[in-house]
Motif scaffolding. Structure first.
Motif: not given
Length: 438
Positions: A78, A268, A272, A401, A420
């Motif tokens: 991530s 996002c 993602t 984030t 997200l």
């Protein structure tokens, strides 16, 4: 360079730029004009190679694929997109002043490219010899080196371009670079697509990184042949100090504050992306052709969607931001539903490349919409302030984030996509509420 080669380059340069009589040398000194054709193609070839290298080491596809293949923790996966983006964004405001004190700046680009190549070789070596958490941390550490080096190239390239290529020819040069590299990206994707299953080994994926590293080395060698005259070394004010001093804009400028909030929520679409790759590996396998499908789908999405989003942004850039974010959010929710409740689609190979293709279209809209909005929102020095402050803040927010991947220990990969995507819904709403600036 031989006289014959020089004449051939000049003819080709005049042809691609539609120059018939006197060569246009706007915004660069006459003494540099005679070297423009050579510099034009040196920059074109070197940038084309690095763009192909970027694709073959993309954190959204290739790096995410490799890290999941070697069983690196999802929470580390991530972080690869935030580190890649913020790592090259944040240092720029610190190093720009230093670089502009150098009379010749092409060597900064060369050094940055070599360092990126070294980092990629390290990643390939790590993937070959290690696995699990240790491998994940090593790759993340090398990605930090890669991103910081990328920042060096980014700052230097802008200065070198401004000193060697006329103002009216820079856009054309970028356009040709995108076109040529786009074709090479599709070729690379097709190569992966048609590789046999026995090639789907960690050695094969490591060699992709080694090949990408070689592209940066070759690009650095080519770039070193640029003829760059010594330039001004004033440098101007320190970018970091200026950005910090302008942070009060967040408090005093309501429209700008709302834009930064919206832009943060729109992250996002980028964050993602690696999780779609992870889902594909979890439910369809690790054959190389699947990675090829991801590379091809992402490349085609950018090529076909950018002109459409561009025309829409000329009418209303905030609507482009809102619509693109809405597509991202709805897509993420649908993927969550498919993986959770529709097993026939969950195990279908084409589900994830198609989803990634749609995500690529949406992400292109988000990027184009927010770039257009901030340019149209203000002019002159105010625009410069907006860009400096927003990039600084977004760089930090990206890192924060990225920590959402820590949720992987408590929820599934598709669950992270859902979280997200819900933030993306809020971002679509906040973008829609922004005033039109066109």
């Amino acid at each position: 360079m031989s006289t014959k080669t020089k004449l051939s380059l000049e003819k080709l340069y005049d042809l691609v730029n539609n120059e018939e009589d006197a060569r246009i040398c706007k915004d660069i000194p006459d003494s540099a004009c005679q070297y423009t054709p050579k510099n034009y193609f040196v920059i074109l070839f070197s940038n084309t190679l690095t763009k192909l290298g970027d694709t073959l080491s993309n954190p959204k596809t290739v790096l995410a694929w490799i890290m999941n293949y070697i069983n690196a923790p999802v929470f580390l996966i991530s972080f690869i997109v935030p580190i890649r983006e913020s790592g090259s964004m944040l240092p720029q405001i610190l190093i720009a002043n230093y670089i502009r004190k150098l009379p010749v700046r092409k060597w900064i680009w060369v050094i940055g490219s070599i360092l990126q190549a070294i980092a990629l070789v390290g990643m390939g070596f790590t993937a070959l010899n290690y696995s699990g958490t240790l491998a994940g941390w090593l790759i993340v550490g090398l990605l930090v080196v890669f991103s910081l080096s990328r920042g060096l190239c980014s700052v230097a390239s802008k200065d070198v371009l401004g000193k060697t290529i006329p103002k009216t020819r820079r856009g054309t040069l970028k356009g040709y670079t995108v076109s040529v590299s786009g074709v090479l990206v599709l070729v690379a994707g097709l190569y992966l697509l048609f590789k046999s299953e026995e090639e789907s080994t960690i050695s094969f994926y490591s060699y992709i990184l080694f090949f990408a590293a070689s592209l940066w080395i070759i690009a650095a060698l080519i770039y070193s042949f640029i003829f760059e005259r010594k330039g001004e070394t004033d440098g101007g004010a320190n970018g970091f100090t200026e950005a910090i001093s302008k942070l009060k804009l967040i408090k005093t400028d309501t429209q700008f504050r709302n834009f930064v909030i919206s832009r943060s929520l729109l992250l996002c679409s980028a964050l993602t992306a690696p999780y779609y790759v992870v889902l594909a590996q979890q439910h369809t396998g690790t054959e190389s052709y699947i990675l090829g499908l991801f590379i091809i789908s992402n490349g085609i999405a950018s090529i076909i969607s950018a002109p459409i989003w561009g025309k829409m942004a000329d009418r209303s850039s905030k609507d482009v931001m809102s619509k693109a974010a809405l597509v991202t959010a709805i897509l993420g929710i649908l993927v969550f539903i498919i993986v959770t409740w529709i097993p026939t689609l969950k195990t279908l190979v084409w589900t994830y490349p198609i989803a990634f293709f749609i995500l690529g279209i949406a992400h292109s809209g988000v990027r184009l919409g927010r770039k257009t909005y901030i340019v149209d929102m203000a002019g002159g020095n105010k625009r410069t302030d907006y860009v400096a402050v927003s990039n600084t803040l977004i760089g930090f927010i990206l890192l924060v984030t990225g920590s959402i991947g820590a949720l992987a220990s408590t929820i599934s990969t598709e669950g992270i996509i859902l979280v997200l995507s819900l933030l993306g819904l809020v971002g679509a709403y906040k973008s829609y509420q922004l005033p039109n600036v066109e």
